[in-house]
Each structure stands twice: as C-alpha cells, then as structure tokens.
Enzyme design. Structure first.
Site, PDB file in Angstrom:
ATOM      1  N   SER A 187       0.837  -1.195   0.000  1.00 54.55           N
ATOM      2  CA  SER A 187       0.000   0.000   0.000  1.00 54.55           C
ATOM      3  C   SER A 187       0.877   1.253   0.000  1.00 54.55           C
ATOM      4  O   SER A 187       1.684   1.426  -0.910  1.00 54.55           O
ATOM      5  CB  SER A 187      -0.968  -0.048   1.186  1.00 54.55           C
ATOM      6  OG  SER A 187      -1.971   0.930   1.060  1.00 54.55           O
ATOM      7  N   ASP A 273      -9.255  -4.384  -5.759  1.00 56.34           N
ATOM      8  CA  ASP A 273      -8.737  -3.397  -4.819  1.00 56.34           C
ATOM      9  C   ASP A 273      -9.322  -2.025  -5.132  1.00 56.34           C
ATOM     10  O   ASP A 273      -8.980  -1.401  -6.142  1.00 56.34           O
ATOM     11  CB  ASP A 273      -7.213  -3.357  -4.905  1.00 56.34           C
ATOM     12  CG  ASP A 273      -6.570  -2.504  -3.829  1.00 56.34           C
ATOM     13  OD1 ASP A 273      -7.289  -1.730  -3.165  1.00 56.34           O
ATOM     14  OD2 ASP A 273      -5.346  -2.610  -3.651  1.00 56.34           O
ATOM     15  N   HIS A 308      -7.755  -5.084  -1.384  1.00 59.53           N
ATOM     16  CA  HIS A 308      -6.506  -4.446  -0.967  1.00 59.53           C
ATOM     17  C   HIS A 308      -5.592  -5.403  -0.204  1.00 59.53           C
ATOM     18  O   HIS A 308      -4.394  -5.162  -0.109  1.00 59.53           O
ATOM     19  CB  HIS A 308      -6.823  -3.219  -0.115  1.00 59.53           C
ATOM     20  CG  HIS A 308      -5.671  -2.275   0.034  1.00 59.53           C
ATOM     21  ND1 HIS A 308      -4.954  -1.786  -1.040  1.00 59.53           N
ATOM     22  CD2 HIS A 308      -5.089  -1.723   1.144  1.00 59.53           C
ATOM     23  CE1 HIS A 308      -3.989  -0.980  -0.616  1.00 59.53           C
ATOM     24  NE2 HIS A 308      -4.050  -0.928   0.701  1.00 59.53           N
TER      25      HIS A 308
END
Length: 334
Positions: A187, A273, A308
């Site tokens: 991320s 995501d 994610h």
C-alpha cells in the site's frame, strides 16, 4: 466488491501516457542532495524484546532536512556474518509499532529495518515515534493532503526522502551486506518501495504490493476510498485547486519512479482493490525500467478475487521464495 477496473487482458498491456513534469528529475535530485549533507545515523540502541532468537535495536537516522527518523533494526541472533537487508515501509496511517510485530524477514534470515512514518502512526497499529515538524503548509489533516498545493510542501516529498535515507542508514549498520539491500512495502509502503527503486540505482531488489501513488489521476476518478478519498474530499471544498494539486501529485507519481528503476522487482495486486486500483500497479509494472536501458527480472502476481489485502500470506510466501532466488540465499531446511 466486484472487479471495477480494466479487464485483465487490458491491464496486462496497460501503459498509459504520463503527465510527467519536466523538472521531475531535478526536483528529486535537489531534494535528496540536501538530505545527503548529514551523516545518516544518529543513534543505535539495543532494546530488550523478550525474543530469544532475534536481536533488535532502536535506530534513529537523519531523513528529510536532517530530521530524526525512528526505525526498528532486527536480525537473527547468533549470526555474525553480514546479511542482506530488507528495508520495510509501513502502510498509510501506521507507525513502526512494537519491535516484535514484524518478524517474517528476520525469521527468513535477513537483517530488517522497519522505518517509522513521520507524522503518522495514529490510525491503526501500535503507534509511531517520529513527528513531522514541517506539516504546516495548506492542506487537510491526512498525510495525502498535507501540502497538496505545492510539490516542495507535500508530506510525501518528506516521507519518500526518509525512505531513501533509510536505505543509506541500513547500509551503515554493522552486520549488513550493503550490496544486497532490498525495499519492501504494501500500500503506502509499496509506493515508497517503488519510489526508492527509482531513486536508488544500486538497490538489489524491490517488492511492491498494492502500491499507493501509482496512476494517481486515474485512481482519483475511480475511488473515494482511502487516501485518494481524502484528496477528493479536499478538492470538493477547495474548488479550483485541482491544477495545483495535480501538479504536486505528478511529482509523486509511482509510475514515473518505476520508469527510472533498475532493480529486480516483485509486484502483487488484488484485482478488486478499491483502495489502490490495480491499473496503477499494472502501469508501474509495465513501464518499469523503461528509461534505464536495462531489463531487470520482474514478476507480477494478480489475485482476481481479492481486494486491498491481495494475496496476503500466500503472496508473502511467494515473496520469500522469489527474493531468496534473486539474492542466492538459502531458503532454510526443507
């Protein structure tokens, strides 16, 4: 959430044009040159963690503008030989936490530096210990919008500089093989690892998962979640600030860093995501190293039914196997 970005066959060949500022390279060259004036290490202090098989130090190094940045440095106990080093960058809103929280890379036989995120650490996890003394420019409260109206003011200019300096710092620590230094992150951490790959030419490898800051303009059109949602919320109030904001964000674009990278690279992405849309990761992967005249080894693992979280522990195992192969290190007993 069903898949919402481009279809997989299009993602596999997705190479969007870039609105890259003409001064991109000079901007980062000047920023890093200023940071490099100071010696990297401030202090290295052994800490007691209750772990018998791991030794850990509380490290402070100099990041952007010479500011002190905290990190945990750990390595397997009773291994005096120089080890390859994994420099890990944490996710958005997270600090370095506690030293026993992230032990995968140490257990795999690597030296491990976990960098604190300046001015973050209050959204989840176990906190941080690095303030951001420069967070006073116009912008919102979240890191993604701090200093949004000018490239020199933005939070990520400081954080990316810290990340580059973390590599310099780990190479100065005892028991590290500086030629085998690796950047890792998910991320926000994935975006930082990718930036480091583009700014540190002799990095040994980069492991980039669900990277933030890739395909920023498209992400702002696709999602209101996470950091991109903070940017959209700011612009919904400050109508007319889009031009300045886009100019700033272009200096932070992960695809531009990817184009300048040379190290072998391992990518991971969840096709559902909605925090970091997959087209950004594919754009970075497909344009990786295109300006360097090299053809480094690279691989991307896509997880069609994941968001994610991507491949989670399955992906970590793939990272471990890939990195051991790239660096030529033992994978341990069968």
């Amino acid at each position: 959430m069903p898949a919402f970005d481009l279809p997989p066959p299009e993602l596999e060949h997705y190479r969007p044009p870039l609105d890259e500022p003409a001064g991109f390279d000079a901007f980062w060259r000047d920023t890093l040159k200023e940071a490099e004036q100071a010696e990297p290490l401030v202090s290295v202090r052994a800490v007691e963690t209750g772990l018998r098989l791991t030794r850990t130090w509380d490290v402070t190094f100099r990041g952007f503008a010479g500011d002190p940045v905290r990190a945990w440095f750990s390595r397997p106990a009773d291994t005096p030989e120089p080890l390859p080093a994994v420099v890990e960058f944490a996710g958005y809103g997270r600090g370095r936490g506690l030293p026993h929280e992230r032990l995968t890379w140490v257990n795999a036989g690597y030296a491990h530096l976990l960098m604190d995120n300046r001015g973050q650490g209050d959204q989840y996890g176990s906190g941080g210990a690095t303030p951001d003394p420069h967070a006073h420019a116009p912008g919102g409260p979240g890191p993604a919008v701090r200093g949004l109206l000018a490239p020199h003011d933005h939070h990520y200019r400081r954080l990316i500089t810290d990340a580059v300096r973390a590599v310099t710092a780990v190479r100065a620590l005892p028991g590290v093989d500086p030629a085998r230094t690796v950047a890792v992150g998910n991320s926000q951490g994935g975006g930082l690892a990718l930036a480091v790959a583009g700014l540190v030419p002799d990095l040994a490898a980069a492991l980039v998962t669900a990277p933030l800051l890739c395909g920023i303009r498209r992400a702002l059109d696709l999602t209101d979640q996470g950091p991109y949602g903070e940017i959209a919320a700011y612009l919904s109030v400050h109508r007319g600030a889009e031009t300045a904001a886009y100019h700033t964000l272009a200096h932070l674009e992960g695809v531009s860093f990817a184009r300048r990278a040379q190290a072998p690279a391992h990518f991971g992405v969840g096709l559902r995501d909605t925090v970091c849309p997959p087209s950004g990761a594919y754009a970075a992967f497909n344009r990786y190293a295109e300006l360097t005249g090299t053809a480094p080894r690279k691989v991307l693992h896509a997880y069609p039914f994941n968001g994610h979280e991507g491949g989670d522990a399955v992906h970590v195992r793939r990272q471990l196997d890939w990195l051991a192969d790239v660096l030529g290190v033992s994978r341990g007993p069968a």
